[in-house]
Design a protein around this motif. Sequence first.
Motif, PDB file in Angstrom:
ATOM      1  N   ALA A  34      -0.766  -7.653  -0.587  1.00 40.12           N
ATOM      2  CA  ALA A  34      -0.939  -6.278  -1.072  1.00 40.12           C
ATOM      3  C   ALA A  34      -2.414  -5.900  -1.060  1.00 40.12           C
ATOM      4  O   ALA A  34      -2.786  -4.806  -0.628  1.00 40.12           O
ATOM      5  CB  ALA A  34      -0.341  -6.123  -2.470  1.00 40.12           C
ATOM      6  N   SER A  76      -4.085   1.072  -5.096  1.00 41.67           N
ATOM      7  CA  SER A  76      -2.867   0.273  -5.267  1.00 41.67           C
ATOM      8  C   SER A  76      -2.141   0.078  -3.945  1.00 41.67           C
ATOM      9  O   SER A  76      -2.205   0.932  -3.066  1.00 41.67           O
ATOM     10  CB  SER A  76      -1.902   0.959  -6.244  1.00 41.67           C
ATOM     11  N   ALA A  77      -1.448  -1.065  -3.857  1.00 40.42           N
ATOM     12  CA  ALA A  77      -0.607  -1.354  -2.696  1.00 40.42           C
ATOM     13  C   ALA A  77       0.451  -2.365  -3.132  1.00 40.42           C
ATOM     14  O   ALA A  77       0.288  -3.051  -4.138  1.00 40.42           O
ATOM     15  CB  ALA A  77      -1.436  -1.907  -1.540  1.00 40.42           C
ATOM     16  N   SER A  78       1.528  -2.438  -2.349  1.00 41.26           N
ATOM     17  CA  SER A  78       2.617  -3.375  -2.630  1.00 41.26           C
ATOM     18  C   SER A  78       2.929  -4.186  -1.385  1.00 41.26           C
ATOM     19  O   SER A  78       2.641  -3.767  -0.263  1.00 41.26           O
ATOM     20  CB  SER A  78       3.879  -2.622  -3.064  1.00 41.26           C
ATOM     21  N   THR A  80       6.278  -6.869   0.010  1.00 41.17           N
ATOM     22  CA  THR A  80       7.640  -7.314  -0.274  1.00 41.17           C
ATOM     23  C   THR A  80       8.037  -8.436   0.674  1.00 41.17           C
ATOM     24  O   THR A  80       7.711  -8.397   1.863  1.00 41.17           O
ATOM     25  CB  THR A  80       8.632  -6.138  -0.119  1.00 41.17           C
ATOM     26  N   THR A  85       9.082  -7.900  -4.773  1.00 38.20           N
ATOM     27  CA  THR A  85       8.018  -6.941  -4.483  1.00 38.20           C
ATOM     28  C   THR A  85       6.907  -7.146  -5.502  1.00 38.20           C
ATOM     29  O   THR A  85       7.161  -7.246  -6.698  1.00 38.20           O
ATOM     30  CB  THR A  85       8.527  -5.493  -4.563  1.00 38.20           C
ATOM     31  N   THR A  87       3.177  -5.533  -6.762  1.00 37.26           N
ATOM     32  CA  THR A  87       2.269  -4.390  -6.710  1.00 37.26           C
ATOM     33  C   THR A  87       0.932  -4.808  -7.294  1.00 37.26           C
ATOM     34  O   THR A  87       0.876  -5.426  -8.359  1.00 37.26           O
ATOM     35  CB  THR A  87       2.841  -3.200  -7.500  1.00 37.26           C
ATOM     36  N   THR A  89      -3.109  -3.483  -8.230  1.00 40.31           N
ATOM     37  CA  THR A  89      -3.985  -2.335  -8.477  1.00 40.31           C
ATOM     38  C   THR A  89      -5.411  -2.850  -8.655  1.00 40.31           C
ATOM     39  O   THR A  89      -5.671  -3.714  -9.499  1.00 40.31           O
ATOM     40  CB  THR A  89      -3.540  -1.559  -9.729  1.00 40.31           C
ATOM     41  N   TRP A 154      -2.111  -7.745 -10.685  1.00 43.40           N
ATOM     42  CA  TRP A 154      -0.869  -7.659  -9.915  1.00 43.40           C
ATOM     43  C   TRP A 154       0.305  -8.099 -10.774  1.00 43.40           C
ATOM     44  O   TRP A 154       0.147  -8.831 -11.742  1.00 43.40           O
ATOM     45  CB  TRP A 154      -0.945  -8.459  -8.628  1.00 43.40           C
ATOM     46  N   GLY A 156       4.850  -8.759 -10.306  1.00 37.26           N
ATOM     47  CA  GLY A 156       6.066  -8.755  -9.497  1.00 37.26           C
ATOM     48  C   GLY A 156       6.663 -10.142  -9.436  1.00 37.26           C
ATOM     49  O   GLY A 156       5.987 -11.139  -9.702  1.00 37.26           O
TER      50      GLY A 156
END
Length: 182
Positions: A34, A76-78, A80, A85, A87, A89, A154, A156
């Motif tokens: 991410a 931000s990005a994710s 998977t 998933t 995420t 920031t 992060w 997830g």
Amino acid sequence: MADGASTLITETVYGGPGGPAAPAVDPAVLAQEAVDKMLLRGPQIGITPKPGGKGVVGMPVYMWTAKGAETYGPNSASATAGAVTVTATAKVSKIVWTMGDGTIVTCTTAGTPYKAEFGKKPSPDCGHRYAQPSSTQPSGKWHVTATSTWTIDWQGGGQTGQLTEIRNSTVDITVAEVQVLN
């Protein structure tokens, strides 16, 4: 396949009843993926005196960066993989300014852009004053480096974590001595 020969085809189903478990996904690896999707840059340096202009010994120097997603955050990005998933920031937690004269200034804000109405007032959050002219340097300029520390939180896959990325930018400025004649 002639003469009645047959071929056995096997299929592996992950996570299905009686089948092997799906390979584990490491959320920390996804967090880095991410971050890799983000474009995290060094500071977009704003400084007085402006490069190409001249400052004066003893006068306040203001330092700042633009507050964009790529230069200060948040960004931000994710990522998977399978059913997981993550995420992430990112935001700048500090900018360390190496002023070229041996002084290091650590700022925990983006800084305040200089405006003419500030006159001789020092920067309220990110500033410096040179005691020597840049003519003391072989290049005739002070080489200023601004180093951003990006703090990335992060979450997830049932986990949370924090990563750090470092980016820098440089600029050369001229600071002159004012001679007063009687």
